[in-house]
Structures are given as C-alpha cells and as structure tokens.
Scaffold this active site. Structure first.
Site, PDB file in Angstrom:
ATOM      1  N   GLU A 148      52.143   7.650  35.203  1.00  0.00           N
ATOM      2  CA  GLU A 148      52.061   7.905  33.759  1.00  0.00           C
ATOM      3  C   GLU A 148      50.643   7.754  33.239  1.00  0.00           C
ATOM      4  O   GLU A 148      50.225   8.453  32.315  1.00  0.00           O
ATOM      5  CB  GLU A 148      52.969   6.920  33.004  1.00  0.00           C
ATOM      6  CG  GLU A 148      54.341   7.452  32.663  1.00  0.00           C
ATOM      7  CD  GLU A 148      54.322   8.559  31.626  1.00  0.00           C
ATOM      8  OE1 GLU A 148      53.705   9.614  31.877  1.00  0.00           O
ATOM      9  OE2 GLU A 148      54.967   8.391  30.586  1.00  0.00           O
TER      10      GLU A 148
ATOM     11  N   THR B 184      49.837  13.322  24.358  1.00  0.00           N
ATOM     12  CA  THR B 184      50.032  11.908  24.014  1.00  0.00           C
ATOM     13  C   THR B 184      48.678  11.252  23.726  1.00  0.00           C
ATOM     14  O   THR B 184      48.541  10.487  22.766  1.00  0.00           O
ATOM     15  CB  THR B 184      50.715  11.183  25.186  1.00  0.00           C
ATOM     16  OG1 THR B 184      51.919  11.879  25.491  1.00  0.00           O
ATOM     17  CG2 THR B 184      51.052   9.740  24.843  1.00  0.00           C
TER      18      THR B 184
END
Ligand code: ADP
Length: 305
Positions: free
Chosen positions: A128, A180
C-alpha cells in the site's frame, strides 16, 4: 506447479467519521488473482487488464507485498502473480489494497498458512505504501478480515473487528481519478479541539451503534468534521448526492476512502436501490460518466471461490 486463485474485494475506508481507522469490505466488486510458487527467489507480476498498471514488481503493490513475504522466509522460493483487475485503480474503493491483500493472502495459502491475519495486514501494508506514499491499513484490514474493522494502532498493529447488523451499501463511482496522495495533501495537519471532540464522539458512537445493531445511533454518528469538509469539493455535486440519498432513506454515508466514490448505507435492499436511483438522477445531470453498485458488506474477507 503449486498455485491458488483468490478474489480480494473492494473496500470502503474511513466510514465517514473514522478517518484512517475504520473500514469495511464490500461483497462486490472483486479482483481475480492467481499466485504461483516459483523455485527461485524472485517476484513476477502479470496483468490481464487494460489499466496500464506497472508490472515491475517494485512499482506494483502486489509485487512489493510479495517481496515483503519473501523477506520473511528462508527457502529458495519466489512468487508469480497474475492479476485481473476489476476494481478500477484510483476509484477510492481500495483497488491497490485489494492487490496487496490478495497477493499476501494467496502467498500464505501456498506456504501452508504460516501467517496470521494480522501478519498478513502488516505485510500487505508494504505494498500500500507504494500506492499512497504512506503505510496505512484502513482498506487492507477489512479486505483481509472481512466485515467492519477499526485499526486502533499501526505500530504495533492492532486491528479490532467490529460486529454490525444487516447493512446494504450503495456506491457511486464517478469516472474521475483522485489519487490518495493528492487528496491527503488537502487535509490540514491540525484539527480544532471542538471538531476533534465531535469526531471522536461520533467514532465511539458509530462503533457502539454497529455493535448494538442500533440503526438510529448509526445514523446520528455518520458525520465527518475532518476530511469531508475539505475533500468533498473534489467530487461534483457531493452535497446534492448526500441530500437526495438521505431523502431516499439512506442511514448515512460519505466519501469512500479519498474519493471520488461515494457510499451510502441502508437497512435493506429496497432502500439501497432507491438510493441508487436518487444518485443516478443527480449524476445524470452532470455529464460525468459514472457507475452505481448496490451490494452488501462482505463478512468473509478474501474469497477463495
Ligand atoms: P485506490 O483507492 O483505488 O487504491 P490509490 O490512489 O490508493 O487508489 O491507488 C492507486 C494507485 O496505485 C495508482 O496510481 C496505481 O498506479 C498504483 N498501483 C500500483 N500497483 C497497483 C495494483 N496492483 N493495483 C492497483 N493500483 C496499483
């Protein structure tokens, strides 16, 4: 050749007031991943989709997550992963987390389940980091554990599973990309104390509402004083989407992850479909392409069939 095929699902992070800590897994959509054991210490990534994701293992979240697994084992082995991505990257429903979580979950099956679910979250977090520039687990934890999870702490990792009543989920995915890492830059580093108090009151009450199956308390708690006020500007017609969804009977909802997807929770499928219609009506006037899904919370986590 030893191999396994698994289906990691999309996830919704933040859950309105639970910025960076709460998340839940969706029943649909899921990616398809086949992980294969190799007899040399290497990682290979193959994509069967048209999203143009990097296949160099060190740039792909699945590759980085698999390397993190390899760093934990002494044997001279490696992994190849074939990914058919269904969850569009940058959609805000945990596309990168599904790849990271699916990779480590599949590798663990091939290794004879030597890692716990918490270990798998820790390993997937390395993946991630490539996508968002920071280690976080609010999509990975629900992807691996299923259901609703709260990440109480990252270091040391402490994942709390939260019980919940029947909930239907309506998700609208406007076809825009919000990274993000970009959405994160909008957030102010400090939160005024008054807002912080309201926020933690809501997080505590939301968890209590979910565990007591108290729909009214869930509704009263679904308010965000931290991320939504600044991030909603990135999503066309966000306020109208929310207003019309609530009028159609939704319990509440907000931005999924860092957007652009927006989700709403409902008590039953009929309401969730009415909410879907209300969302379509708002978005039909924008000229922005979009998809609407009606689904439920996935209690299982990564699926093996
Ligand atoms: P999402 O919430 O949909 O995961 P992010 O912005 O967090 O969106 O992550 C998407 C980013 O991660 C994209 O820039 C994409 O290039 C990168 N990425 C690298 N590998 C993968 C992968 N296997 N699956 C999805 N995204 C990946």
């Amino acid at each position: 050749m030893k191999q396994t095929t698994i289906y990691p699902s999309a996830t919704v992070a933040n859950m309105v007031c639970g910025f960076d800590v709460l998340g839940f897994a969706l029943e649909e959509p899921c990616d398809k991943m086949t992980v294969r054991l190799l007899n040399e210490k290497t990682v290979r990534v193959v994509h069967h989709d048209s999203y143009g994701l990097p296949t160099q293992p060190e740039k792909n979240v699945a590759g980085v997550a698999l390397q993190a697994v390899l760093n934990q084992v002494k044997e001279n082995i490696g992994f190849e992963v074939e990914i058919t991505k269904v969850i569009k990257p940058g959609s805000g429903i945990g596309s990168s987390a599904a790849s990271a979580a699916g990779a480590v979950y599949g590798a663990n099956i091939l290794l004879g389940n030597i890692f716990s679910k918490t270990d798998l979250v820790r390993l997937a977090m390395f993946g991630e980091e490539v996508a968002s520039g920071a280690q976080h687990a609010d999509n990975i934890a629900p992807c691996i554990f299923g259901g609703v999870t709260l990440v109480r702490s990252l270091h040391p990792l402490d994942v709390v599973e939260v019980d919940f009543p029947e909930l239907q989920v309506t998700v609208i995915h406007p076809q825009l990309e919000i990274k993000t890492s970009e959405a994160r830059k909008l957030l102010k580093p400090e939160v005024p104390l008054g807002n912080a108090v309201k926020q933690w009151a809501n997080v505590g009450a939301l968890v209590a509402g979910l565990m007591k199956h108290d729909y009214e308390l869930i509704t009263r708690s679904l308010h965000d004083y931290v991320a939504e006020p600044v991030r909603s500007a990135l999503i066309p017609r966000f306020d109208e989407l929310k207003k019309h969804s609530l009028e159609a009977g939704a319990l509440g909802g907000g931005i999924s992850g860092s957007g652009p997807s927006v989700f709403m929770l409902s008590k039953n499928a009929n309401t969730a479909h009415r909410v879907a219609d209300a969302m379509r009506k708002v978005y039909n006037e924008t000229g922005v392409d979009f998809h609407v899904h009606v689904t439920t919370i996935n209690r299982k986590g990564v699926k093996e069939k």
